[in-house]
Design an enzyme around this catalytic site. Structure first.
Site, short mmCIF file in Angstrom:
data_model
loop_
_atom_site.label_atom_id
_atom_site.label_comp_id
_atom_site.label_asym_id
_atom_site.label_seq_id
_atom_site.Cartn_x
_atom_site.Cartn_y
_atom_site.Cartn_z
N HIS A 268 56.54 -20.43 -2.26
CA HIS A 268 56.09 -21.27 -3.38
C HIS A 268 54.74 -21.89 -3.08
O HIS A 268 54.44 -22.23 -1.93
CB HIS A 268 57.14 -22.34 -3.73
N ASP B 72 53.47 -24.71 -4.72
CA ASP B 72 53.32 -26.14 -4.98
C ASP B 72 53.64 -26.97 -3.75
O ASP B 72 54.36 -26.53 -2.85
CB ASP B 72 54.20 -26.59 -6.15
N ASP C 7 54.29 -26.51 3.90
CA ASP C 7 55.38 -26.28 2.95
C ASP C 7 54.76 -26.14 1.58
O ASP C 7 54.46 -27.14 0.94
CB ASP C 7 56.35 -27.46 3.02
N GLU D 254 58.62 -25.31 -6.97
CA GLU D 254 59.84 -25.33 -6.15
C GLU D 254 60.23 -26.75 -5.78
O GLU D 254 61.41 -27.10 -5.77
CB GLU D 254 59.63 -24.49 -4.88
N GLU D 255 59.24 -27.58 -5.49
CA GLU D 255 59.52 -28.94 -5.00
C GLU D 255 60.17 -29.83 -6.06
O GLU D 255 60.73 -30.87 -5.75
CB GLU D 255 58.24 -29.60 -4.49
N ASP E 178 60.08 -20.07 3.77
CA ASP E 178 59.96 -21.49 3.43
C ASP E 178 60.75 -22.34 4.42
O ASP E 178 61.08 -23.49 4.14
CB ASP E 178 60.46 -21.70 1.99
N HIS F 254 56.61 -32.71 3.56
CA HIS F 254 56.41 -33.78 2.55
C HIS F 254 55.82 -35.03 3.18
O HIS F 254 55.93 -36.11 2.62
CB HIS F 254 57.72 -34.15 1.82
ZN ZN Z 1 59.15 -25.50 0.62
#
Ligand code: ZN
Length: 417
Positions: free
Chosen positions: A85, A87, A148, A182-183, A205, A388
């Site tokens: 992903h 994002d 990520d 995805e997030e 991921d 994150h």
């Molecule tokens: Zn991820």
């Protein structure tokens, strides 16, 4: 596109992708949730075409699909897919990311220059300790890094380039997918597994080198809404029912030493309030509910309902309502029916001099939903850590291992067909 941007290492690709702001947003009315994600998706589609992949599409929802044509003479090799992903999490800024490569990192604490409080302390980062001598990439401390999942994106791109450069490596048809959102739980909303056309897939991921996530949480979203009554505060005596205070009362009744993200680990589930929309008249509290067993979700939701009803019993005139939405389900049950997905993975890891460690991820990935939709998809490590967070980091050597794993997987699926 300049020629130099086409053939580049996994690190060069990674450094290029993280500088594009692709932060997704909760509660957006558009898809993707932020249109800036399309900038990177379009860029990836262009790079895929420039590398020579076929059937490169970027559909109206932003999803990028592409094909590495088969090189095998066999006709029975299943189509496999690799997915990542683009994002980054809404939980930390992804604007103006300035990646820093700490080459040949010597094992001391890493201070990030743009924020004195952003320090990667070796004592607090066991996975970092094992990386002495490697090249570590971090942000400058003001933003997340975006490993990520741009590490996964860069790894798939680098592996695609290698496979195309080496047609002597026999492999079946390989499909590539890059997804937005995805997030915020929307990565597969518009993922057409028929059009993708793979029998099995892997997301890139995951985190630590050598791991494969073969089990995820089962997950629901739950909204608890308290209805009060608003009136002019000067004339409110005996009439106003302040739903903000009711919600605070409710929150204070949540278990303190258990059932929360901050008090659980391993196979324990939790309930987690993470957003409130508050006004005197009406206040809603959004929860995520997590458990490895789906029945465990129901128990946790029943607990929240009970606590909410107990709360409003003390606030005459107030009411409460609940909404529960399924987010994703544990993928283990499906993977058990297709043991070759993990077995071929184990062999590919072995050839990359890694021992496959099956892991249970305390979260979900695009793979959890894809598996539920009929495309069995475990999650391979991409190498990132501290997702994150402004302390996110990844090592170049781990990204290179992930590239190797992808190439070996392509081979192993062909050999064993
Ligand atoms: Zn991820």
């Amino acid at each position: 596109m300049p020629e130099t941007l086409i053939g580049s290492s996994v690190l060069e690709r990674f450094l290029r992708y993280v500088t594009v702001d692709t932060q997704s947003a909760e509660g957006s009315k558009t898809y993707p949730s932020t249109l800036k994600q399309l900038v990177l998706l379009d860029q990836l589609a262009n790079e895929l075409r420039a590398l020579g992949l076929t059937d490169v599409t970027r559909d109206e929802h932003g999803l990028v699909f592409a094909t590495i044509p088969a090189t095998t003479k066999k006709s029975n090799v299943p189509v496999i897919g690799f997915i990542a992903h683009v994002d980054t999490s809404p939980e930390a800024s992804g604007t103006n990311v300035k990646p820093i490569v700490h080459r040949g990192w010597r094992g001391d604490d890493i201070r990030l220059p743009d924020d004195p409080t952003s320090v990667l302390r070796v004592a607090e980062q066991p996975a970092l300790k094992a990386q002495a001598g490697n090249d570590i990439v971090t942000s400058s401390g003001a933003t997340l890094l975006g490993a990520d999942d741009k590490a996964g994106v860069a790894e798939i791109m680098a592996a695609a380039e290698q496979l195309l450069k080496h047609p002597e490596i026999p492999h079946g048809t390989i499909r590539i997918g890059f997804t937005p959102d995805e997030e915020v739980g929307g990565g597969t909303t518009h993922f057409d597994i028929q059009r993708f056309g793979a029998a099995y897939a892997y997301t890139l991921d995951g985190t630590t080198r050598g791991t494969m996530d073969t089990e995820t949480f089962s997950a629901d979203a739950m909204i608890v809404t308290f209805q009060g009554f608003n009136t002019h505060p000067g004339f409110a005596k005996g009439r106003m029912i302040n739903s903000i205070k009711i919600a605070a009362d409710f929150i204070s009744r949540l278990p303190k030493g258990e059932l929360s993200p901050e008090t659980t680990e391993d196979r324990e589930g939790f309930v987690h309030p993470y957003v409130m929309n508050a006004s005197v008249d009406r206040t809603s509290v959004r929860f995520i509910v997590r458990d490895f067993a789906t029945e465990g979700l129901k128990k946790k939701e029943a607990l929240l309902e009970r606590l909410a009803h107990e709360t409003i019993a003390g606030w005459p005139g107030a009411t409460v309502s609940f909404e529960v939405e399924e987010s994703y389900r544990n993928l283990k049950d499906v993977l058990l029916k297709h043991p070759q997905i993990i077995e071929h993975g184990r062999e590919a890891y072995r050839r990359a001099e890694l021992e496959l460690r099956e892991a249970s991820i305390r979260g979900g990935t695009d793979g959890s939903r894809l598996t539920a939709m009929g495309l069995p998809t475990p999650n391979i490590f991409a190498g990132g850590h501290n997702f994150h967070s402004r302390l996110e980091w990844v090592s170049v050597q781990d990204m290179e291992k992930a590239v190797e794993v992808i190439v070996h997987l392509a081979r192993v699926w062909e050999e064993r067909a």
